[in-house]
Design a protein around this motif. Structure first.
Motif, PDB file in Angstrom:
ATOM      1  N   LEU A   1      48.986  45.692  28.201  1.00  0.00           N
ATOM      2  CA  LEU A   1      48.583  44.379  27.709  1.00  0.00           C
ATOM      3  C   LEU A   1      47.065  44.240  27.646  1.00  0.00           C
ATOM      4  O   LEU A   1      46.545  43.177  27.304  1.00  0.00           O
ATOM      5  CB  LEU A   1      49.154  43.273  28.604  1.00  0.00           C
ATOM      6  N   GLY A   2      46.354  45.292  27.997  1.00  0.00           N
ATOM      7  CA  GLY A   2      44.896  45.242  27.980  1.00  0.00           C
ATOM      8  C   GLY A   2      44.302  44.539  29.181  1.00  0.00           C
ATOM      9  O   GLY A   2      43.141  44.138  29.158  1.00  0.00           O
ATOM     10  N   ILE A   3      45.077  44.397  30.248  1.00  0.00           N
ATOM     11  CA  ILE A   3      44.604  43.728  31.446  1.00  0.00           C
ATOM     12  C   ILE A   3      43.946  44.757  32.361  1.00  0.00           C
ATOM     13  O   ILE A   3      44.519  45.803  32.639  1.00  0.00           O
ATOM     14  CB  ILE A   3      45.762  42.997  32.154  1.00  0.00           C
ATOM     15  N   ALA A   4      42.734  44.441  32.822  1.00  0.00           N
ATOM     16  CA  ALA A   4      41.953  45.356  33.646  1.00  0.00           C
ATOM     17  C   ALA A   4      41.167  44.576  34.696  1.00  0.00           C
ATOM     18  O   ALA A   4      41.146  43.347  34.695  1.00  0.00           O
ATOM     19  CB  ALA A   4      41.007  46.162  32.763  1.00  0.00           C
ATOM     20  N   VAL A   5      40.486  45.301  35.563  1.00  0.00           N
ATOM     21  CA  VAL A   5      39.684  44.696  36.623  1.00  0.00           C
ATOM     22  C   VAL A   5      38.464  43.990  36.030  1.00  0.00           C
ATOM     23  O   VAL A   5      37.727  44.568  35.235  1.00  0.00           O
ATOM     24  CB  VAL A   5      39.211  45.767  37.632  1.00  0.00           C
ATOM     25  N   VAL A   6      38.285  42.730  36.414  1.00  0.00           N
ATOM     26  CA  VAL A   6      37.092  41.970  36.059  1.00  0.00           C
ATOM     27  C   VAL A   6      36.089  42.119  37.191  1.00  0.00           C
ATOM     28  O   VAL A   6      34.911  42.375  36.968  1.00  0.00           O
ATOM     29  CB  VAL A   6      37.428  40.480  35.823  1.00  0.00           C
ATOM     30  N   GLN A   7      36.588  41.920  38.414  1.00  0.00           N
ATOM     31  CA  GLN A   7      35.750  42.103  39.594  1.00  0.00           C
ATOM     32  C   GLN A   7      36.627  42.354  40.805  1.00  0.00           C
ATOM     33  O   GLN A   7      37.804  41.985  40.822  1.00  0.00           O
ATOM     34  CB  GLN A   7      34.829  40.917  39.827  1.00  0.00           C
ATOM     35  N   GLU A   8      36.020  42.996  41.806  1.00  0.00           N
ATOM     36  CA  GLU A   8      36.719  43.274  43.050  1.00  0.00           C
ATOM     37  C   GLU A   8      35.711  43.178  44.178  1.00  0.00           C
ATOM     38  O   GLU A   8      34.571  43.633  44.039  1.00  0.00           O
ATOM     39  CB  GLU A   8      37.349  44.661  43.002  1.00  0.00           C
ATOM     40  N   GLY A   9      36.125  42.566  45.286  1.00  0.00           N
ATOM     41  CA  GLY A   9      35.223  42.411  46.414  1.00  0.00           C
ATOM     42  C   GLY A   9      35.981  42.064  47.667  1.00  0.00           C
ATOM     43  O   GLY A   9      37.198  42.260  47.749  1.00  0.00           O
ATOM     44  N   GLN A  10      35.276  41.504  48.633  1.00  0.00           N
ATOM     45  CA  GLN A  10      35.876  41.215  49.932  1.00  0.00           C
ATOM     46  C   GLN A  10      37.010  40.208  49.857  1.00  0.00           C
ATOM     47  O   GLN A  10      37.849  40.141  50.748  1.00  0.00           O
ATOM     48  CB  GLN A  10      34.815  40.736  50.911  1.00  0.00           C
ATOM     49  N   HIS A  11      37.064  39.404  48.790  1.00  0.00           N
ATOM     50  CA  HIS A  11      38.111  38.391  48.655  1.00  0.00           C
ATOM     51  C   HIS A  11      39.268  38.862  47.779  1.00  0.00           C
ATOM     52  O   HIS A  11      40.150  38.072  47.451  1.00  0.00           O
ATOM     53  CB  HIS A  11      37.529  37.090  48.105  1.00  0.00           C
ATOM     54  N   GLY A  12      39.265  40.128  47.371  1.00  0.00           N
ATOM     55  CA  GLY A  12      40.365  40.655  46.588  1.00  0.00           C
ATOM     56  C   GLY A  12      39.933  41.119  45.216  1.00  0.00           C
ATOM     57  O   GLY A  12      38.778  41.491  44.999  1.00  0.00           O
ATOM     58  N   ILE A  13      40.875  41.060  44.287  1.00  0.00           N
ATOM     59  CA  ILE A  13      40.649  41.589  42.951  1.00  0.00           C
ATOM     60  C   ILE A  13      41.001  40.545  41.907  1.00  0.00           C
ATOM     61  O   ILE A  13      41.935  39.753  42.095  1.00  0.00           O
ATOM     62  CB  ILE A  13      41.470  42.883  42.732  1.00  0.00           C
ATOM     63  N   GLU A  14      40.262  40.546  40.812  1.00  0.00           N
ATOM     64  CA  GLU A  14      40.518  39.654  39.679  1.00  0.00           C
ATOM     65  C   GLU A  14      40.801  40.522  38.462  1.00  0.00           C
ATOM     66  O   GLU A  14      40.014  41.404  38.125  1.00  0.00           O
ATOM     67  CB  GLU A  14      39.316  38.752  39.402  1.00  0.00           C
ATOM     68  N   LEU A  15      41.914  40.256  37.793  1.00  0.00           N
ATOM     69  CA  LEU A  15      42.318  40.989  36.592  1.00  0.00           C
ATOM     70  C   LEU A  15      42.363  40.032  35.411  1.00  0.00           C
ATOM     71  O   LEU A  15      42.736  38.874  35.565  1.00  0.00           O
ATOM     72  CB  LEU A  15      43.706  41.612  36.786  1.00  0.00           C
ATOM     73  N   SER A  16      42.026  40.538  34.223  1.00  0.00           N
ATOM     74  CA  SER A  16      42.074  39.708  33.020  1.00  0.00           C
ATOM     75  C   SER A  16      42.083  40.597  31.787  1.00  0.00           C
ATOM     76  O   SER A  16      41.690  41.759  31.835  1.00  0.00           O
ATOM     77  CB  SER A  16      40.863  38.776  32.974  1.00  0.00           C
ATOM     78  N   SER A  17      42.521  40.018  30.688  1.00  0.00           N
ATOM     79  CA  SER A  17      42.434  40.710  29.398  1.00  0.00           C
ATOM     80  C   SER A  17      41.397  40.059  28.494  1.00  0.00           C
ATOM     81  O   SER A  17      40.937  40.661  27.543  1.00  0.00           O
ATOM     82  CB  SER A  17      43.789  40.715  28.683  1.00  0.00           C
ATOM     83  N   ASP A  18      41.040  38.816  28.813  1.00  0.00           N
ATOM     84  CA  ASP A  18      40.121  38.095  27.935  1.00  0.00           C
ATOM     85  C   ASP A  18      38.951  37.439  28.663  1.00  0.00           C
ATOM     86  O   ASP A  18      38.089  36.829  28.045  1.00  0.00           O
ATOM     87  CB  ASP A  18      40.874  37.023  27.145  1.00  0.00           C
ATOM     88  N   GLY A  19      38.913  37.543  29.975  1.00  0.00           N
ATOM     89  CA  GLY A  19      37.846  36.933  30.752  1.00  0.00           C
ATOM     90  C   GLY A  19      37.980  35.427  30.903  1.00  0.00           C
ATOM     91  O   GLY A  19      37.152  34.788  31.535  1.00  0.00           O
ATOM     92  N   LYS A  20      39.017  34.850  30.327  1.00  0.00           N
ATOM     93  CA  LYS A  20      39.228  33.399  30.397  1.00  0.00           C
ATOM     94  C   LYS A  20      40.319  33.034  31.399  1.00  0.00           C
ATOM     95  O   LYS A  20      40.191  32.071  32.131  1.00  0.00           O
ATOM     96  CB  LYS A  20      39.593  32.851  29.017  1.00  0.00           C
ATOM     97  N   VAL A  21      41.405  33.778  31.384  1.00  0.00           N
ATOM     98  CA  VAL A  21      42.531  33.549  32.278  1.00  0.00           C
ATOM     99  C   VAL A  21      42.635  34.772  33.179  1.00  0.00           C
ATOM    100  O   VAL A  21      42.579  35.899  32.698  1.00  0.00           O
ATOM    101  CB  VAL A  21      43.840  33.357  31.490  1.00  0.00           C
ATOM    102  N   SER A  22      42.772  34.539  34.491  1.00  0.00           N
ATOM    103  CA  SER A  22      42.801  35.691  35.380  1.00  0.00           C
ATOM    104  C   SER A  22      43.910  35.607  36.419  1.00  0.00           C
ATOM    105  O   SER A  22      44.391  34.532  36.767  1.00  0.00           O
ATOM    106  CB  SER A  22      41.451  35.877  36.060  1.00  0.00           C
ATOM    107  N   LEU A  23      44.262  36.791  36.883  1.00  0.00           N
ATOM    108  CA  LEU A  23      45.246  36.987  37.936  1.00  0.00           C
ATOM    109  C   LEU A  23      44.476  37.576  39.111  1.00  0.00           C
ATOM    110  O   LEU A  23      43.796  38.592  38.957  1.00  0.00           O
ATOM    111  CB  LEU A  23      46.335  37.954  37.474  1.00  0.00           C
ATOM    112  N   CYS A  24      44.559  36.924  40.259  1.00  0.00           N
ATOM    113  CA  CYS A  24      43.797  37.361  41.427  1.00  0.00           C
ATOM    114  C   CYS A  24      44.752  37.603  42.590  1.00  0.00           C
ATOM    115  O   CYS A  24      45.708  36.858  42.778  1.00  0.00           O
ATOM    116  CB  CYS A  24      42.796  36.294  41.841  1.00  0.00           C
ATOM    117  N   MET A  25      44.477  38.653  43.361  1.00  0.00           N
ATOM    118  CA  MET A  25      45.305  38.914  44.528  1.00  0.00           C
ATOM    119  C   MET A  25      44.438  39.374  45.690  1.00  0.00           C
ATOM    120  O   MET A  25      43.340  39.895  45.483  1.00  0.00           O
ATOM    121  CB  MET A  25      46.416  39.888  44.207  1.00  0.00           C
TER     122      MET A  25
END
Length: 122
Positions: free
Chosen positions: A26-50
């Protein structure tokens, strides 16, 4: 509708690997990752964080939009290869609508992960 969804996982490394592989079609990849977890997105507007947690959260149902039925099929294969369990092979779900084409897998924490395409057959 959503800006982001955040949830805890019991095995951060396993969940990161699963979601990166399963959602790659779906083109979803890591936007950022750090001490609070990881953020994934395909468009930089909507994200999935864990993030890693010891809490036992209730199971989630996460549904991602696919642009094509081929993306649904590719997600399903990638998710199973990444260790997901089948929870509904790709196909039409006429009880939802005549164009609801989806696949479902169970991820590392028991969450129901769905990818759906609402487009008619090309």
């Amino acid at each position: 509708m959503f800006d982001h969804v955040v949830f805890g996982v019991s095995d951060y490394a396993a969940s990161k690997a699963f979601f990166l592989n399963a959602l790659d079609p779906l083109g979803i990849a890591v936007v950022q990752e750090g001490q609070h977890g990881i953020e994934l997105s395909s468009d930089g507007k909507v994200s999935l964080c864990m993030f890693q947690t010891e809490e036992k959260p209730a199971h989630l149902h996460l549904a991602f939009v696919a642009e094509s039925r081929q993306q649904v099929d590719a997600f399903y294969r990638a998710a199973l290869e990444a260790g997901g369990s089948d929870n509904g092979a790709p196909g039409l779900r006429p009880n939802y609508s005549g164009r609801y084409y989806a696949a479902f897998v169970i991820g590392p924490d028991g969450h129901n992960i769905e990818v759906v395409c609402h487009e008619p057959v090309a």
